[in-house]
Design an enzyme around this catalytic site. Sequence first.
Site: not given
Ligand SMILES: CC/C=C\C/C=C/C(=O)SCCNC(=O)CCNC(=O)[C@H](O)C(C)(C)COP(=O)(O)OP(=O)(O)OC[C@H]1O[C@@H](n2cnc3c(N)ncnc32)[C@H](O)[C@@H]1OP(=O)(O)O
Length: 720
Positions: A60, A99, A102, A122
């Site tokens: 998400a 998500g 999911e 999460e």
């Molecule tokens: C009703 C129920 C509703 C929803 C349920 C679902 C919940 C969820 O899904 S919660 C989110 C779960 N996912 C995560 O926690 C993944 C988080 N991201 C990561 O672990 C990493 O970013 C990655 C493994 C996906 C990629 O790693 P990498 O290639 O090293 O890149 P960065 O980490 O530097 O990320 C790049 C850039 O993207 C932004 N970002 C990453 N994930 C998200 C996200 N899920 N939402 C918004 N933004 C995200 C990250 O902040 C980086 O941007 P900035 O450099 O500008 O900060």
Amino acid sequence: MVDYRVEDQFAILEINNPPVNALSLHVREGLLNGVLRASADNNVKAIILIGKGKTFPSGADIKEFSRPGKAPWLPEVGHTIESSNKPVFSALHGTALGGGLEIALFSHYRIAEKTAKVGFPEVHLGLLPGAEGTIRLPRLTGLVIAMEMITSGRQVSAKEALKFGIVDKVVEGNLLKETKAFAKSVLGQPLEPRKLSLCGVKDADQVDKYYEAALKELLKKYRGVIAPVSCLKSIRGSAQLPYKEAAELERTLFSELMSGAQSAALRYSFFAERAASRWNLPNGASSANSKPLTIKSAAVIGAGTMGSGIAICLIRSGIPVILVEQNEKMLENALRNIGYILQGSVKLGRMTVDQRSDCLRILQGAASIEKLKDVDIVIEAVYENLKLKQEIFEKLDKICKPTALLCSNTSTLDIDLIASVTSKPDRVAGTHFFAPAYIMKLLENIYGSKTSPITVATIMDLGKKIGKISVLSKTCDGFIANRMNKIGTEAAFLVEEGALPHDIDQVLEDFGMPMGVFKVSDLSGIDIGWSIRQEMAKKQGITLTLETHYVSGERYSSLADRLYNLGRLGLKTGKGWYRYNNASNSRKPIIDPDVTDMILNHCEKLRIKRRQISPQEIIERCLYATVNEGFKILEEGVAEKPEDIDIVWQYGFSFPRYRGGPMFYASQVGLKKVYERICYYHESFPYSKHWLPSDLLKKLVSHPNEVPINLWMNYTNSKL
Ligand SMILES: CC/C=C\C/C=C/C(=O)SCCNC(=O)CCNC(=O)[C@H](O)C(C)(C)COP(=O)(O)OP(=O)(O)OC[C@H]1O[C@@H](n2cnc3c(N)ncnc32)[C@H](O)[C@@H]1OP(=O)(O)O
């Protein structure tokens, strides 16, 4: 955000929301509308969900969690997918997380590209997979794997996902083409058995047993952290309740977590960590406009614990190292120890035997710095003494190639003073590792007034390459980490006033610190602090005695000096603030009545009237003094932003991530309240200058709009 096209009777829904294809509102809308459109199209036989760019959705959109959201919500999108009359195939590549996974579990089939990873991270955000992930995953994998994956947040490889039953096929080459081929092979088969909402959990009858065992482990491993337990409760619900009720329970638990302080801190931490890697110098140079040099070889000077640890970090990342130590015996020991440490990594499964050999092959010892003329970077890690470091830098300046970076692993000394003895101060910087350097994730990089942007870019980049979290600090006494740390000082004063060491340690551990400050002191050695205090006294031309209560008008506690005088140097002598059973080699601290007597005698001699100290006061005194210094650090530009400070505390001092860091914690308490308490303690303890309230904090409380935006955190709705 979701491109729709029809090819060979397949509706392709390509998710296009870089960088990670997060499931933002427009993506959810695109998916929902796309699936409805494809389901109604007689020319479409099947639907394929695929990510554009480097990944399938990685979750998400976490940024949306901090503002009021909008429908359609993810479960609604998911149920539309599952109830489609056409089979839906999720084609996974990159990182299909949260998500994203999911969505895939709502699909009827999942195909993974060979290098893809899937998982539910999460829990690291203080949440649970709230779009029915905790209900659906156990239906595929069984309870034990689902419990492990969801409570740990671990990402599993495509191969493992296939073994666990999460994906139906792992493919190589063109993912879309392979997905179509797979789809053709199953077209026409009934969809009902593929709908997880209609399946049961195969080992549901074992749920209580698995739940109890997992709970016991979680409570031990994640003391004070609530999300893993909520994950577990929700998974238990998936086995005990009808699908709909289990989903309702999941939603309730998700909402509780989402509105709680721990998730707010963990979500903040996620972005703070990424923000810390971005930097700006006062001269306008920044991570966005400065290119790092490539480091192909390095030298480390000093083969003590720190130097050896730094060498390990470099060789583990494939950077050849010359480890320099004048004392040949010490060098020999250090090289042998490095071998043992890497052997330990092999035993723990963190590296292979071959990788260990590769590391050792690119490590060489040298007895003099004459051999360093070709290296790209030198990291000096000798004893913390300015004169000694200056002598070394003067020599390095003459020996090393002009483009080499000269860095010091100092934890306190002024980088400008070290750079001043060289002809290229623009190439000089601080690279402050934390002990043990091969384990601790923080690299505090320090720039001086003449350090060039290229040098800064290179050390920040090097940190990332060797697996560290790099944070940038301007030079000053103690930089961000050690300058700010007032916990030890206030803890000693609290002991003089009425608390006992174990009371304080207990309160700090209950707060979430992995170890209380007195236990840490015993572990690192009472003599370390003693030498630092003696050095400081020598510089000021004063003599410290066991009765010294003030130094240059500042309150001073000689309690630790008393321990030193008694030969109680901590764990290594079996006695310090605590007692240890060295005969059984135990590291377990035991409360020692002799220490209590020593403290009471000390107070009597200094005529200190002891009083009852509350846990609240312990937290306030230890943390608010630190927070106050943090604001001074921001005010002076030593740290560019509060996020940098919080990340230093998380990775350098193991500050509980679920509290965000001292600055975020202060924001959650409320800055006004923190400021008022700092003023109160300043009045109560006028001889401790760390209680002099920070001007920046005062301004944030009284005129927040006048404070530049970078000086307050971006990722929180802080309470002022
Ligand atoms: C009703 C129920 C509703 C929803 C349920 C679902 C919940 C969820 O899904 S919660 C989110 C779960 N996912 C995560 O926690 C993944 C988080 N991201 C990561 O672990 C990493 O970013 C990655 C493994 C996906 C990629 O790693 P990498 O290639 O090293 O890149 P960065 O980490 O530097 O990320 C790049 C850039 O993207 C932004 N970002 C990453 N994930 C998200 C996200 N899920 N939402 C918004 N933004 C995200 C990250 O902040 C980086 O941007 P900035 O450099 O500008 O900060």
